[in-house]
Design an enzyme around this catalytic site. Structure first.
Site, mmCIF file in Angstrom:
data_model
loop_
_atom_site.group_PDB
_atom_site.id
_atom_site.type_symbol
_atom_site.label_atom_id
_atom_site.label_comp_id
_atom_site.label_asym_id
_atom_site.label_seq_id
_atom_site.Cartn_x
_atom_site.Cartn_y
_atom_site.Cartn_z
ATOM 1 N N ASP A 228 38.275 -15.451 -27.587
ATOM 2 C CA ASP A 228 37.605 -16.626 -28.171
ATOM 3 C C ASP A 228 38.232 -17.897 -27.622
ATOM 4 O O ASP A 228 39.453 -18.055 -27.614
ATOM 5 C CB ASP A 228 37.730 -16.605 -29.696
ATOM 6 C CG ASP A 228 37.177 -17.870 -30.339
ATOM 7 O OD1 ASP A 228 35.949 -18.049 -30.307
ATOM 8 O OD2 ASP A 228 37.971 -18.678 -30.870
ATOM 9 N N ASP B 227 31.269 -18.984 -25.990
ATOM 10 C CA ASP B 227 32.723 -19.140 -26.084
ATOM 11 C C ASP B 227 33.443 -17.877 -26.552
ATOM 12 O O ASP B 227 34.624 -17.924 -26.896
ATOM 13 C CB ASP B 227 33.077 -20.305 -27.022
ATOM 14 C CG ASP B 227 32.589 -20.076 -28.441
ATOM 15 O OD1 ASP B 227 31.782 -19.144 -28.664
ATOM 16 O OD2 ASP B 227 32.998 -20.836 -29.338
ATOM 17 N N GLU B 228 32.755 -16.746 -26.560
ATOM 18 C CA GLU B 228 33.380 -15.518 -27.060
ATOM 19 C C GLU B 228 32.885 -14.311 -26.277
ATOM 20 O O GLU B 228 31.688 -14.181 -26.019
ATOM 21 C CB GLU B 228 33.050 -15.353 -28.552
ATOM 22 C CG GLU B 228 33.995 -14.438 -29.301
ATOM 23 C CD GLU B 228 33.833 -14.580 -30.810
ATOM 24 O OE1 GLU B 228 33.600 -13.558 -31.467
ATOM 25 O OE2 GLU B 228 33.928 -15.714 -31.326
#
Length: 414
Positions: free
Chosen positions: A11, A110-111
């Site tokens: 993350d 974003d992950e």
């Protein structure tokens, strides 16, 4: 008997805010930065906030612009979605140094999940690989990250959310479930349980994940169906999904929810936006070669009407991904439940999906296959020439939103 894999859940901390901070020459962990879309509207939603904004001012994703204090240290910047997407792609290239592309699942901008089982002999154990990836990202992009490690995708995600985000890197095994996961309360702190589900569970006397794990499985299945089964096994840390598959198999759907830029009071204008949104969710279903049996439709009313709204579903006899068929169902639900109030939000989703090749053509509708193929033809044109290259007539009315949204990336300025 359960999977004992080595999966990382990576993350990027406050990704949008951190990217903008680096571009401004600031330390992402030390600056006071807020990303918001429309600075002229004080009710604009905060898309991201730097860690210090969250910690010291309580401003986080979902806060409103008017909640941001008038402090000279605080910078309020507009999003640069195209740049964020490029950086996200480059970060994914870092993962490719350690594992093949089949071992990477991009969960969001974003992950990501990274399965490192096959790379252990090359790079060391899972924690060592996690440290290498984290160091590479920080050295090359100056961006902070956190990594959770687990024996399956669910455990890696839970480890990330509940421990790694505060420690940087953390690792969970099945032996940690009782001591670390079962203590979680309120239930909405656990990934996969929203506020509504939490309310239902607390109404059954379930307040912690441990209580959920020890609850009677048959009663959970009777109350929630397949979701009850998944909730029970997730409370034990059990997840059988593979990299690239959705973690919650029972939640597969294609949906869109749009907060309108202004209040819509005329029913004809509302119908125009509904048609545009039906086109969008139908396109998503067609992109995955899926057809839906269940169509859900909802309206959210303006705060001038003291909020409220409705959300209803209808299951059709023949599964579909044809825009106008979905639109007709939405209009029927609109006619049944809409009472003329001012609308500010519209939601549409398709669920109960089956593969498109399972679609049966009706003898009483010989042109059904033509309407179906027309949708795929229009999709291919938009894919080649841009989303605004071919639009319905309603998009050129004052009520239409598709032309404006075509200029955005991820719903925000490029």
């Amino acid at each position: 008997m359960m999977p004992h894999q080595q999966i990382l859940c990576v993350d990027m901390k406050s990704f949008y805010a951190s990217c903008t901070a680096v571009m401004l020459g600031l330390d992402p962990l030390d600056c006071y930065l807020v990303i918001a879309g429309n600075h002229d509207r004080k009710g604009s939603v905060v898309l991201a906030a730097s860690p210090r904004m969250k910690k010291e001012f309580g401003i986080k994703t979902g806060s409103r612009l008017f909640e941001v204090p008038d402090d000279p240290r605080i910078l309020v910047e507009e999003p640069e979605m195209a740049t964020y997407l490029r950086i996200s792609t480059e970060i994914t290239r870092v993962f490719h140094r350690y594992v093949p592309k089949e071992a990477i699942h991009t969960y969001s901008v974003d992950e990501s999940f990274v399965k490192v089982d096959g790379a252990l002999r090359l790079w060391g154990d899972a924690r060592t690989i996690a440290e290498k990836i984290r160091d590479d990202i920080e050295r090359e992009f100056q961006l902070p990250s956190a990594i959770g490690i687990g024996p399956n995708m669910l455990m890696a995600k839970l480890c990330l959310d509940l421990e790694a985000k505060s420690k940087g890197i953390a690792e969970w095994s099945y032996e940690d479930v009782k001591s670390k996961l079962w203590e979680v309360s309120p239930l909405s702190e656990m990934w996969g349980i929203g506020r509504r589900m939490e309310k239902n569970l607390t109404g059954m006397g379930i307040f912690t994940v441990g209580q959920l794990a020890r609850y009677d499985l048959e009663k959970l299945e009777k109350k929630f169906g397949v979701m009850g089964n998944q909730l029970y096994y997730h409370a034990w840390g059990v997840d059988l999904s593979e990299i690239g598959a959705p973690i919650l198999q029972g939640q597969i759907s294609f949906g869109k929810s749009q907060i309108l830029l202004r209040d819509y009071k005329e029913e004809e204008e509302i119908k125009h936006v509904i048609l545009e949104m039906c086109e969008e969710v139908a396109r998503r279903a067609r992109n995955h070669r899926k057809v839906a049996r269940t169509i859900s439709f909802g309206l959210g009313y303006s705060k001038d009407e003291f909020g409220g709204g409705f959300y209803r579903s209808r299951t059709v006899e023949e599964p579909t991904n044809v825009t106008m068929e979905i639109y007709r169902v939405c209009l029927a639900l609109l006619k049944e439940h809409y009472r003329g109030k001012t609308v500010r939000q519209i939601s549409i989703s398709l669920s109960n999906l089956v593969d498109d090749h399972m679609l049966q053509l009706s003898l009483f509708d010989p042109n059904g296959w033509k309407r179906r193929e027309l949708g795929y033809t229009v999709d291919s044109l938009r894919s080649r020439f841009g989303s605004a290259s071919i639009l319905r007539g309603v998009s050129y009315t004052n009520a239409g939103t598709a032309r404006h949204r075509a200029t955005l990336v991820g719903g925000h300025k490029k």
